[in-house]
Enzyme design. Sequence first.
Site, PDB file in Angstrom:
ATOM      1  N   LYS A  39       0.856  -1.187   0.000  1.00  0.00           N
ATOM      2  CA  LYS A  39       0.000   0.000   0.000  1.00  0.00           C
ATOM      3  C   LYS A  39       0.893   1.239   0.000  1.00  0.00           C
ATOM      4  CE  LYS A  39      -4.042   1.721   2.556  1.00  0.00           C
ATOM      5  NZ  LYS A  39      -4.972   1.434   3.652  1.00  0.00           N
ATOM      6  N   SER A 114      -9.479   1.001   2.504  1.00  0.00           N
ATOM      7  CA  SER A 114      -8.706   1.865   1.638  1.00  0.00           C
ATOM      8  C   SER A 114      -7.535   1.158   0.959  1.00  0.00           C
ATOM      9  CB  SER A 114      -8.182   3.050   2.450  1.00  0.00           C
ATOM     10  OG  SER A 114      -7.373   2.593   3.523  1.00  0.00           O
ATOM     11  N   SER A 138      -9.646  -1.510   6.524  1.00  0.00           N
ATOM     12  CA  SER A 138      -9.107  -1.354   5.181  1.00  0.00           C
ATOM     13  C   SER A 138      -8.350  -2.547   4.628  1.00  0.00           C
ATOM     14  CB  SER A 138      -8.191  -0.147   5.133  1.00  0.00           C
ATOM     15  OG  SER A 138      -8.980   0.986   5.015  1.00  0.00           O
TER      16      SER A 138
HETATM   17  N1  GLN Z   1     -13.402   3.200   6.054  1.00  0.00           N
HETATM   18  C1  GLN Z   1     -12.725   3.522   7.260  1.00  0.00           C
HETATM   19  C2  GLN Z   1     -12.339   4.979   7.254  1.00  0.00           C
HETATM   20  O1  GLN Z   1     -12.578   5.639   6.318  1.00  0.00           O
HETATM   21  C3  GLN Z   1     -11.527   2.648   7.448  1.00  0.00           C
HETATM   22  C4  GLN Z   1     -10.407   2.990   6.569  1.00  0.00           C
HETATM   23  C5  GLN Z   1      -9.102   2.374   6.974  1.00  0.00           C
HETATM   24  O2  GLN Z   1      -9.054   1.333   7.648  1.00  0.00           O
HETATM   25  N2  GLN Z   1      -8.020   3.030   6.589  1.00  0.00           N
HETATM   26  O3  GLN Z   1     -11.791   5.476   8.192  1.00  0.00           O
END
Ligand code: GLN
Length: 442
Positions: A39, A114, A138
């Site tokens: 990532k 994400s 994510s």
């Molecule tokens: N969807 C969640 C957020 O927007 C989790 C995203 C993540 O784990 N980075 O915070």
Amino acid sequence: MSMEGILSRLKETNSKYSMFHAMTEDTDLGDAGFLFSAKDNLTSADMETCAGSKILIGYRPAFDATSISKMREAGGKLIGKCNMDEFGFGTFSYNSGLEIPRNPYDLERACGGSSGGSACAAAVFDSHVSLGVSTGGSICCPASFCGVYGIAPTYGRVSRYGLIDYGNSLDKIGVISADAKDLRKYTHVIAGKDPKDPTSCVQPDFKDTGKKMRSVAVPREGVEGLSKEVETAFKESLESLKSMGLDVEYVEMPSLKYAMPAYYVLATSEASTNLARYVGMRYGQQEGDHSLKFDDYFSYFRSQYFGDEAKRRILLGTYTRMAGFRDRYYAKALKVRQVVIKDYKRVLESHDAVLAPTMPFTAPRFDDISKMSALDSYKADYLTVPANLAGTPHMSVPCGYDKDGMPIGMQFVADHWNEEVLFDIAERWERSFKARRPEVVS
Ligand code: GLN
């Protein structure tokens, strides 16, 4: 195939799926034993690192994140940095300031977020493992939408050194792969204490104890609000688990309902402080009128280069920490977090894992996402955020397909430091569940 051949094929495939923001130019395979991607919020010395943000364009870190250097030491070659929501803020990888990855089963749909680019790469390339990061889901969400396996280990199991922080008390680095066995293999590679991250691994290192998963608890709160097809696939999976010899019991976990609002208070509070460092002076873009006063320069720069969701989270997170509101929001959310942890501890005393679908629906189309409000997208996380708040290890495995052939996933949550039972069930599940690979266009 030579590395040049592999790279030009990867570039070709990437032009269809947009899973990578940056790719290696180094065609020397050396004695690399495997290829991996990461990532783009994990720093890599040989490639630009932007965390999905325009503000970081041009940032070339001087060092590797510990998880990346451990993968390299184990014989891995880093081939690409994966597209993601800006700084991890999102559920569909649609909030990217750069490229938006496309779902391997339908290019008009999202990969989940994400770590969307990572899950896409894991689904599209054979024998490929990708490092993802989860703050609130994510790793599991994109693994579920892309039909692959993904694990977020216990908070602290993997060093966060070199991770571009979203929420420091929540961020966890983990592994995404189409092959369940990779979860055990590569979590072992990246795990361990690291003097550069004082929160890393307060527990002894992994031991292969051969511990098996024998029972799961299904929270009633975790089977509410599901699409019909997710509900059906999940029920069928429960039957399969029973036929594999697992005990399945429904339980109550009332705190799960409060996890999502508490998560968004804590995550945005931490995010808003983390974003304060991006002012166009130290990292990435530095373009702007340097004759302006500090405040004017910073405001210009941040308005110009942060995306809408980053700005929203700065506002929310600043508000929840403000004098006068702090006790009402931030301090209360911390209390809810303790209640969620207690609820998991109580249920995990008598069960090896808590199990529910990973996401309430399958990967949505981009045109539907564009009509969703920020709140709609936050609400979609109600199944993934509780385990993230608790810091417990959790894993998504593919468990079915909807009528359009889009993958459905279910998420196992184990007790702290108890990843072993997750590896065990992933490997057994892989032998019994017939996963469908996507047809790759290139
Ligand atoms: N969807 C969640 C957020 O927007 C989790 C995203 C993540 O784990 N980075 O915070």
